[in-house]
Design a protein around this motif. Sequence first.
Motif, mmCIF file in Angstrom:
data_model
loop_
_atom_site.group_PDB
_atom_site.id
_atom_site.type_symbol
_atom_site.label_atom_id
_atom_site.label_comp_id
_atom_site.label_asym_id
_atom_site.label_seq_id
_atom_site.Cartn_x
_atom_site.Cartn_y
_atom_site.Cartn_z
ATOM 1 N N UNK A 39 2.154 -1.279 -7.771
ATOM 2 C CA UNK A 39 1.620 -2.562 -7.026
ATOM 3 C C UNK A 39 0.479 -2.539 -6.754
ATOM 4 N N UNK A 40 -0.005 -3.385 -6.710
ATOM 5 C CA UNK A 40 -1.468 -3.902 -6.312
ATOM 6 C C UNK A 40 -2.116 -4.604 -5.358
ATOM 7 N N UNK A 90 0.410 10.695 -15.135
ATOM 8 C CA UNK A 90 0.080 8.924 -14.441
ATOM 9 C C UNK A 90 -1.342 8.481 -13.671
ATOM 10 N N UNK A 91 -2.060 7.466 -15.094
ATOM 11 C CA UNK A 91 -2.488 7.051 -14.595
ATOM 12 C C UNK A 91 -2.191 5.142 -13.777
ATOM 13 N N UNK A 92 -2.330 5.161 -12.928
ATOM 14 C CA UNK A 92 -2.418 3.944 -12.137
ATOM 15 C C UNK A 92 -3.622 2.903 -10.841
ATOM 16 N N UNK A 93 -3.456 2.341 -10.930
ATOM 17 C CA UNK A 93 -4.344 1.211 -9.711
ATOM 18 C C UNK A 93 -3.944 0.573 -9.306
ATOM 19 N N UNK A 94 -3.258 0.476 -8.428
ATOM 20 C CA UNK A 94 -3.357 1.083 -7.744
ATOM 21 C C UNK A 94 -1.401 2.128 -7.432
ATOM 22 N N UNK A 95 -1.046 1.921 -6.084
ATOM 23 C CA UNK A 95 -0.254 3.520 -6.679
ATOM 24 C C UNK A 95 0.872 3.520 -7.317
ATOM 25 N N UNK A 96 1.622 3.986 -6.646
ATOM 26 C CA UNK A 96 3.360 4.030 -8.420
ATOM 27 C C UNK A 96 4.283 5.442 -7.044
ATOM 28 N N UNK A 121 1.247 -1.301 -0.062
ATOM 29 C CA UNK A 121 0.319 0.350 -0.253
ATOM 30 C C UNK A 121 0.876 1.342 -0.176
ATOM 31 N N UNK A 122 2.041 1.104 -0.286
ATOM 32 C CA UNK A 122 2.820 2.414 -0.487
ATOM 33 C C UNK A 122 4.359 2.203 -1.204
ATOM 34 N N UNK A 123 5.020 3.287 -1.779
ATOM 35 C CA UNK A 123 6.211 2.535 -2.603
ATOM 36 C C UNK A 123 7.229 1.940 -1.765
ATOM 37 N N UNK A 124 7.438 2.087 -0.225
ATOM 38 C CA UNK A 124 8.617 1.118 0.659
ATOM 39 C C UNK A 124 8.091 -0.001 0.523
ATOM 40 N N UNK A 125 6.377 -0.331 0.906
ATOM 41 C CA UNK A 125 5.995 -1.807 0.899
ATOM 42 C C UNK A 125 6.706 -2.700 -0.767
ATOM 43 N N UNK A 126 5.716 -1.557 -1.597
ATOM 44 C CA UNK A 126 6.376 -2.901 -2.701
ATOM 45 C C UNK A 126 7.928 -2.683 -2.799
ATOM 46 N N UNK A 127 8.648 -1.873 -2.461
ATOM 47 C CA UNK A 127 9.867 -2.085 -2.667
ATOM 48 C C UNK A 127 10.636 -3.219 -1.947
ATOM 49 N N UNK A 128 9.745 -3.218 -0.961
ATOM 50 C CA UNK A 128 10.397 -4.678 0.131
ATOM 51 C C UNK A 128 9.938 -5.352 -0.293
ATOM 52 N N UNK A 129 9.144 -5.476 -0.958
ATOM 53 C CA UNK A 129 8.721 -6.997 -1.613
ATOM 54 C C UNK A 129 9.648 -7.580 -3.217
#
Length: 739
Positions: A671-672, A608-614, A530-538
């Motif tokens: 991310x989604x 930028x259009x995205x679902x979810x964040x970027x 739900x955030x850039x930090x969480x996506x980067x961790x994954x």
Amino acid sequence: MTTSIWRVCRAVKAAGWCGIVAAILSTTNARADLTVLRDYQGIVPPADMVYGGNSGTSSPVIEPGTDPSIGKYVVSALGQDLWERADAGSFLHDADPVTGDFSAIVRVSSIVNPGGGTPAQWGRAGLMVRADPAADHSPNFAIVRRTSDGGEFLESTVTQNRDAFGAGSGEPFGFGGSQDDGGFNNTTPQWLSIGRTGGQFYAAFAADVGGAPGSWNRANPFGVVPALSGDIYLGLATQGRKDQGKRQLATYENFTRVDEFLPEFFQADPRGGNLLPAAPLPGIGPASMMWGIREVRDIGGAANVGEAASKIAGGTGTIFEGLSQYVNHTDPTTNPSAGKFGNDAPFISDAHTGNTDGPVPPYNAADPEDDQDVLMVGHARIRVTPAQAGIWSFGVHTDDGFAMRIRDSAGNLMPWGMTDGAGGVYGADRSELSFPDPTGDSNTRGTMNLPAGNYDVEFVSYENAGGANWEVYHAQGVVLNDGASNWRLLGAKPDPAKQYFKPTMAPLDDQGNHFDITVVDSTPDNTPAHSVAQARSILDNPGANPVFQGLAPVINHKDPEAGVCCGGLDNGDLAWPGLADGVDNEDYATRSLGVLQMPADGYVRFHIQSDDGFGLHIDDAQFSILSAAGGPTYLADAGTSVNADYGTGNTNTVLEAFIPAGEHFMEFIHWDGCCGSYAEVYVGGLAGQDGMLLGSFNDPIDLGIIAGPQVLALVPEPSSYVLAALGFAGIVALRRRRK
């Protein structure tokens, strides 16, 4: 029809709104005649699907109880979703188009599942306009009651739109892009309104109070939709869910359309009349090319802006006066920067007591809370040239309240038009934009039609408790979104012209690919981002989760099994590497790497259009955020990155970046976390929407040197040059005491 309107007037009278409806009665084109029922089939249901409802059919039906003479319609419909790139539901509309400005209201009296049980999840019932009522993929704008059966019956009010034929649908306002009515489980009846003026669309909702609308709460303005700028069709949109076997039975009452725009149906109820005295308040008059500001102390604070104005008019207390290029001031000890614009100047009275080259002490060093006793009035004279004549928007951030009015050269008060935010217009003559509450951020905007000429601006504010600031800004046209990019402080100089480009991406191979993409599917261990930090961790720590890689020419991707048709601005969505697997992947993160090539130093607009964040990073770039859909969007890494930490919903973000000539590493993270996903990165010109997919062209495009937004000049007069010579950092050292 007069009968329907009179019913509205009778109902609204108890809430003090009959005078507004009387304005409708005075027109000759008030109507309540919806005659054409459209059925958008969308997804064809299985043959063995069982449907509830009176009609026992998948087609929409106008049910018994409908009486157009009093604006009452009972509609049942199935459908699937008024969403994505093509609608599946019903649209009951007027056969005659709306050709210009209009207003329409309706009471959504009830929403039920005629087959029993809770209504459909994501079912809809409300007001809609469409460019082509016969086309299921038509551009549209709507405000609807949306239902859900997520374990219990829930309702909310949302706005949504499709801005081009076949484009994806979006929710333009509020949380996740939608406009919540203040409690997701609020139920019908509810009042809805929709309208257009000058090409700008508005929508609002109000609770039902004894059969009448209570306070109108306007959804933030969506803006001008070019595809809906001409003739449009107005009606009622109703939709259930085929896949759930649930019809939507909606009862609408008091539907009324009038072919003029009535601002009263798009803002909160009046909280009293004008707060300022009829005569201008004393202070430094608008005889210079700067703001003249008077601050008054030592006579106590004020409970509201009316009391502040009365005390200022009394002429007592300790008075400080000075000149400033703009109104953008704050208490330097408790609120060093506040409002929309930075670089706040200290209060005039604070700056008088110390060395302005260093830290500014409080007015009374022995009492650091002394700024809870300060009142202010500012005067400025603005010039509207013939080329600038028309609608202008003005915005205010203050803590605490404020009032603002504008007079023409003959001394006549000019009326305000639309308003947005926490304040509004509450006097019958509409001459005063104000935030009458005792404390809090006013965060208010209003529009005004200004013919060519000179105008005197009067602005009043005060401090009640807990730190203070005041700020006045403006933009040409109807611009009520506080996040818009063309706001400027009133008194600011025009922006310098900038060189804009559409840059290219360095090729990664001879197949036209520009992005190296990595996807980590975290569905197996159910790790959402739900955030850039969480996506980067994954992405950096995939563990046992599947990792997929691939190349792509552009960033225009989706999970093909997620039920999202396409999303964003472009139809040709690609599948993320590894996700065309026949599974709706709910939890995954992606990283797209490339090298951006700038032909020369210049500016780039990203959409930028995205679902979810970027998260977007470009080496050596200096980003600014011009607009965002409402989620937590912020700069990072010394301005070289922009993060949009969305849990869900379309980010719909416009960015601007200065990027020096040469090659620059670029990283795009997406991310989604739930319910479908897409991501697109465009570059374009000043409109933001006129873009091209980054990587879709081989040669850079020079967009030329483009000037910044229009600003209104503060009028210079012969005496102003002497006064301006006294000014330093917006302060004139002039102080006197009156008793």
